[in-house]
Scaffold this active site. Structure first.
Site, PDB file in Angstrom:
ATOM      1  N   ASP A 129      -7.949  19.182 -13.811  1.00  0.00           N
ATOM      2  CA  ASP A 129      -8.278  17.781 -14.404  1.00  0.00           C
ATOM      3  C   ASP A 129      -8.057  17.820 -15.751  1.00  0.00           C
ATOM      4  OD1 ASP A 129      -9.377  15.362 -15.222  1.00  0.00           O
ATOM      5  OD2 ASP A 129     -11.162  15.386 -13.760  1.00  0.00           O
ATOM      6  N   LYS A 150      -8.555   6.623 -19.212  1.00  0.00           N
ATOM      7  CA  LYS A 150      -9.075   7.457 -20.522  1.00  0.00           C
ATOM      8  C   LYS A 150      -7.592   7.156 -21.280  1.00  0.00           C
ATOM      9  CE  LYS A 150     -12.650   7.740 -18.028  1.00  0.00           C
ATOM     10  NZ  LYS A 150     -13.042   9.089 -17.331  1.00  0.00           N
ATOM     11  N   ARG A 208       0.819  -1.360   0.035  1.00  0.00           N
ATOM     12  CA  ARG A 208       0.088   0.102  -0.045  1.00  0.00           C
ATOM     13  C   ARG A 208       0.860   1.113   0.144  1.00  0.00           C
ATOM     14  NH1 ARG A 208      -1.492   1.803   4.605  1.00  0.00           N
ATOM     15  NH2 ARG A 208      -2.023  -0.233   5.391  1.00  0.00           N
TER      16      ARG A 208
END
Ligand code: PLP
Length: 388
Positions: free
Chosen positions: A179, A204, A52
């Site tokens: 963004d 994307k 993690r």
């Protein structure tokens, strides 16, 4: 690790983050599918102690994504939304955030349905309207959240101008977050325009092959990076090593794919703009686009996303979505294959109808993500779908 900053974008995309693996010389960073790492003595971990907190495959991806933005620091997340969530956690309870009124639907939902419950206050505004933006910014505003091009209307926000407004109105105390998912670092680099932090849904264009969900945060500020790295580990929205490997493989061709996405989208937008059934086309590369001049200055090319309205309204828009043969009817964007969708009932269904209409999102709007197939085939497919 080799300093690639003097190289061009394509060289950084291919070489960023990947060094030959020291034991075997493998040219591609392996998938380090492990949760923990054996330590030679208590609390004497070699490089990593727990996945993690850190993983070599993730390290390579993070360095590569930072390099694409020409920045020093990158952090990867299990999704774009996990990256959005982690960025918001930089702020204290009750913080005031100014955000664009034409946001990705999931970001709008997280802001209004989750963070609003924790006392955050949001003001949504059209950030391409300088006077409205300045009025929305307050001395106690702690974050300005921008998307450009916006989704699904493809409006362009002048990042440098918006960042200057935030600086002036808050005495430099608001973080400016962009963004950059739609533009990609191949076409636009917000850190050079006054943003402090760049976010990507790597699902994307960056991964680009419609097979991984992921996100990233990129900054050049060591203090901001340290706070985000703490949150990445404390919250734990991290990607697994396979997803990191696939994304690292995908991003090596980002520059080539974006050229083709743009070539195809420019041709498709021109066809739609001249088509008798089409009422409006939203594409920043068209001279009639309201922010065409800003787009030409801020972006290397206008990108691969287009939205349009048909003269037949909602029914015509929805039915075109079912008649294409190459453009697949699906949410998401930025993959090699072309997609088509109906925002009002799909990606933006979580935005209330009155809010959608106020932002100019017509119920009949159709959004397409233009892929990298042959241009003539894509144009032919849309023409046959529009013919009905
Ligand atoms: C998809 C998307 C997100 C969310 O990313 P996920 O990877 O789906 O969690 C955020 N912003 C934009 C602009 C997006 O297109």
């Amino acid at each position: 690790m080799q300093d690639l900053s003097r190289y061009g974008f394509g060289t950084r995309a291919v070489h960023g983050g990947t060094e030959p693996e020291p034991v075997t010389g493998a040219i591609m960073t392996p998938v380090f599918q492990t949760s923990t790492y054996v330590q030679p003595a208590p609390a004497a971990a070699k490089l990593h102690e727990y996945s993690r907190t850190g993983n070599p495959t993730r390290d390579a991806l993070q360095a590569a994504i930072a390099g694409l933005e020409g920045a020093r620091f990158g952090l990867s997340f299990a999704s774009g939304m996990a990256a959005v969530d982690t960025a918001l956690r930089l702020l204290d309870q009750g913080a005031h955030v100014v955000a664009g009124d034409d946001l990705y639907g999931g970001t709008y939902r997280l802001f209004t349905k989750v963070f609003a419950r924790h006392g955050f206050e949001f003001t949504f505004v059209d950030p391409s309207d300088d006077a409205a933006l300045r009025a929305a910014l307050r001395p106690d505003t702690r974050m300005l959240w921008l998307e450009t091009p916006t989704n699904p209307l493809l409006r362009i926000v002048d990042i440098a101008r918006a960042a200057a407004a935030a600086r002036e109105r808050t005495g430099g105390r608001a973080l400016v977050v962009v963004d950059n998912t739609f533009a990609t670092p191949a076409l636009q680099n917000p850190l050079g325009l006054g943003a402090h932090l760049v976010l990507h849904s790597t699902t994307k264009y960056i991964n680009g092959h419609s097979d991984v969900v992921g996100g990233a945060l990129v900054t050049d500020d060591p203090d901001l990076h340290a706070r985000l790295a703490f949150l990445q580990n404390a919250v734990g929205g991290v990607p697994g090593p396979w997803d990191c490997f696939l994304t690292l493989r995908g991003l090596k061709t980002l520059h080539l794919r974006m050229e083709r996405h743009c070539d195809n989208a420019e041709a498709v937008a021109a066809m739609l703009a001249a088509h008798p059934q089409v009422a409006r086309v939203h594409y920043p590369g068209l001279p009639g686009h309201p922010n065409h001049a800003v787009a030409a200055l801020q972006m290397k090319r206008p990108g691969g996303m287009i939205s349009f309205e048909l003269k037949g309204g909602v029914e015509a828009g929805r039915s075109v979505c079912t008649r294409t043969r190459l453009f697949a009817l699906a949410e998401s964007l930025g993959g090699v294959e072309s997609l088509i969708e109906h925002p009002a009932t799909m990606t933006h269904a979580s935005v209330a109808p009155e809010v959608r209409r106020a932002a100019g999102l017509a119920d009949g709007l159709v959004r397409i993500s233009v892929g990298i197939e042959d241009r003539a085939d894509l144009i032919g497919d849309l023409e046959q779908a529009l013919a009905g």
